[in-house]
Enzyme design. Structure first.
Site, short mmCIF file in Angstrom:
data_model
loop_
_atom_site.label_atom_id
_atom_site.label_comp_id
_atom_site.label_asym_id
_atom_site.label_seq_id
_atom_site.Cartn_x
_atom_site.Cartn_y
_atom_site.Cartn_z
N HIS A 14 47.78 36.35 52.00
CA HIS A 14 48.99 37.47 51.88
C HIS A 14 48.60 38.52 50.95
O HIS A 14 49.20 39.39 50.70
CB HIS A 14 50.19 36.63 51.09
CG HIS A 14 50.96 35.83 52.21
ND1 HIS A 14 50.36 34.60 52.53
CD2 HIS A 14 52.19 36.19 53.21
CE1 HIS A 14 51.36 33.94 53.24
NE2 HIS A 14 52.16 34.70 53.79
N ASN A 15 47.20 38.56 50.54
CA ASN A 15 46.77 39.42 49.76
C ASN A 15 46.00 40.75 50.58
O ASN A 15 45.01 40.43 51.30
CB ASN A 15 45.70 39.05 48.77
CG ASN A 15 45.00 39.97 47.74
OD1 ASN A 15 44.63 40.98 48.34
ND2 ASN A 15 44.75 39.19 46.60
N GLY A 17 44.32 43.24 49.76
CA GLY A 17 42.92 43.73 49.45
C GLY A 17 41.92 42.66 50.21
O GLY A 17 41.06 43.06 50.56
N ASP A 74 40.09 31.76 48.42
CA ASP A 74 40.53 31.38 47.11
C ASP A 74 39.34 31.98 46.09
O ASP A 74 38.28 31.64 46.25
CB ASP A 74 40.74 29.81 46.61
CG ASP A 74 41.82 29.83 45.60
OD1 ASP A 74 43.03 30.42 45.77
OD2 ASP A 74 41.44 29.23 44.38
N SER A 75 39.68 32.74 45.34
CA SER A 75 38.91 33.53 44.49
C SER A 75 39.29 33.86 43.39
O SER A 75 40.51 33.66 42.75
CB SER A 75 38.45 34.49 45.33
OG SER A 75 39.37 35.51 45.77
N GLY A 163 42.68 44.24 42.68
CA GLY A 163 42.49 43.10 41.46
C GLY A 163 41.75 43.73 40.32
O GLY A 163 42.07 44.63 39.70
N TYR A 164 40.78 42.82 39.90
CA TYR A 164 40.08 43.11 38.38
C TYR A 164 38.92 43.93 38.61
O TYR A 164 37.96 44.01 37.89
CB TYR A 164 39.61 41.46 38.02
CG TYR A 164 40.74 40.67 37.53
CD1 TYR A 164 41.19 40.75 36.48
CD2 TYR A 164 41.36 39.76 38.29
CE1 TYR A 164 42.32 39.92 36.01
CE2 TYR A 164 42.36 38.94 38.10
CZ TYR A 164 42.87 38.96 36.66
OH TYR A 164 43.86 38.18 36.43
N ASP A 165 38.80 44.58 40.10
CA ASP A 165 37.51 45.19 40.30
C ASP A 165 37.05 46.36 39.41
O ASP A 165 35.99 46.44 38.77
CB ASP A 165 37.68 45.89 41.54
CG ASP A 165 37.13 44.85 42.86
OD1 ASP A 165 36.60 43.91 42.54
OD2 ASP A 165 37.53 45.04 43.93
P1 ITT Z 1 46.29 34.43 48.85
O1 ITT Z 1 46.38 33.30 48.06
O2 ITT Z 1 47.42 34.67 49.92
O3 ITT Z 1 45.06 34.54 49.43
P2 ITT Z 1 46.02 35.65 46.10
O4 ITT Z 1 45.99 36.90 45.59
O5 ITT Z 1 47.33 34.66 45.55
O6 ITT Z 1 46.21 35.74 47.84
P3 ITT Z 1 44.17 34.08 44.86
O7 ITT Z 1 45.08 32.68 44.46
O8 ITT Z 1 42.70 33.42 45.52
O9 ITT Z 1 44.69 34.94 45.93
O10 ITT Z 1 43.97 34.80 43.61
C1 ITT Z 1 42.60 35.44 43.37
C2 ITT Z 1 43.08 36.64 42.32
O11 ITT Z 1 41.75 36.89 41.89
C3 ITT Z 1 43.60 37.73 43.29
O12 ITT Z 1 44.78 37.97 43.44
C4 ITT Z 1 42.74 38.97 42.95
O13 ITT Z 1 43.50 39.63 42.44
C5 ITT Z 1 41.53 38.45 42.04
N1 ITT Z 1 40.19 38.77 42.96
C6 ITT Z 1 39.73 38.07 44.07
N2 ITT Z 1 38.75 38.30 44.55
C7 ITT Z 1 38.71 39.84 44.21
C8 ITT Z 1 37.84 40.77 44.06
O14 ITT Z 1 36.88 40.90 45.09
N3 ITT Z 1 38.08 41.69 43.38
C9 ITT Z 1 38.87 41.85 42.20
N4 ITT Z 1 39.71 40.78 41.95
C10 ITT Z 1 39.75 39.77 42.79
#
Ligand code: ITT
Length: 203
Positions: A14-15, A17, A74-75, A163-165
């Site tokens: 749901h993200n 980006g 998941d990241s 996000g944190y980019d």
């Molecule tokens: P989904 O679970 O729906 O995929 P989410 O945003 O909740 O979306 P995560 O639980 O994996 O996803 O949260 C990881 C967060 O880490 C995410 O919200 C980003 O802000 C940050 N993140 C992950 N990849 C990133 C990237 O490439 N650049 C910057 N921030 C990143």
């Protein structure tokens, strides 16, 4: 070698980006992507303790509900001085009032905690991305992980990415992920690295 994906893949995120980046990475393969929001799929609670656990949980939920193969990501950002936090809690650290996410606030939280460790503390950090593909019906799931090392900078720089980019400077580069063109980020990012492993295994 794992199985075919077919022509249609649910991107279980749901993200926006992430969806943008994953769609760009998949584009050369001629696979049509459908986002989880478009199919009205719910956001499952992320109860795993590792990135892979959570990616598999999200992919499995989306595959079972949609009847289509589903790819989940998941990241997060792992900061050495903070013992790897925010890590799997990266999205949670951005939670502001009324459940909205505020990444300016999340970056401030990270930086404040790093500064509280003292002036000599390491600024080293890395991003991790776990990608999981789940197929409907038979329970098969495959996962891949990618990582990119770098350093935190303050103040944040650049308006690209998400996000944190803006606070992450990848090793060997002078631009943060927030300053880089999307193609430059895709050449080296944690997501692209996990994606390359996945593509190498797909039919
Ligand atoms: P989904 O679970 O729906 O995929 P989410 O945003 O909740 O979306 P995560 O639980 O994996 O996803 O949260 C990881 C967060 O880490 C995410 O919200 C980003 O802000 C940050 N993140 C992950 N990849 C990133 C990237 O490439 N650049 C910057 N921030 C990143």
């Amino acid at each position: 070698m794992i199985r075919r994906v077919g022509e249609r893949l649910v991107i279980a995120t749901h993200n926006e980006g992430k969806l943008r980046e994953i769609s760009a990475l998949l584009e050369p393969f001629g696979i049509a992507c459908t986002g989880a929001a478009e199919l009205d799929l719910p956001e499952p609670e992320e109860t795993g303790v590792t990135f892979i656990d959570n990616a598999e949980l999200k992919a499995r939920t989306a595959a079972d509900l949609s009847g289509l193969p589903a790819l989940a990501d998941d990241s997060g950002l792992c900061v050495e001085a903070l013992g790897g936090m925010p890590g799997v809690f990266s999205a949670r650290w951005a939670e502001a009032r009324e459940g909205n996410r505020d990444f300016a606030l999340a970056m401030e939280r990270v930086w404040e905690q790093v500064e509280a460790c003292g002036p000599q503390v390491s600024r080293d950090a890395h991003f991790v991305c776990a990608l999981a593909i789940a197929w409907p019906n038979d329970g098969q799931t495959e996962s891949f992980e990618g990582r990119v090392d770098g350093q935190l900078v303050w103040p944040p720089r650049g308006g690209q990415g998400f996000g944190y980019d803006p606070m992450f400077l990848p090793e060997g580069h002078e631009q943060t992920f927030g300053e880089m063109d999307p193609d430059a980020k895709h050449a080296i990012s944690h997501r692209a690295r996990a994606f390359r492993k996945l593509v190498a295994e797909l039919e």
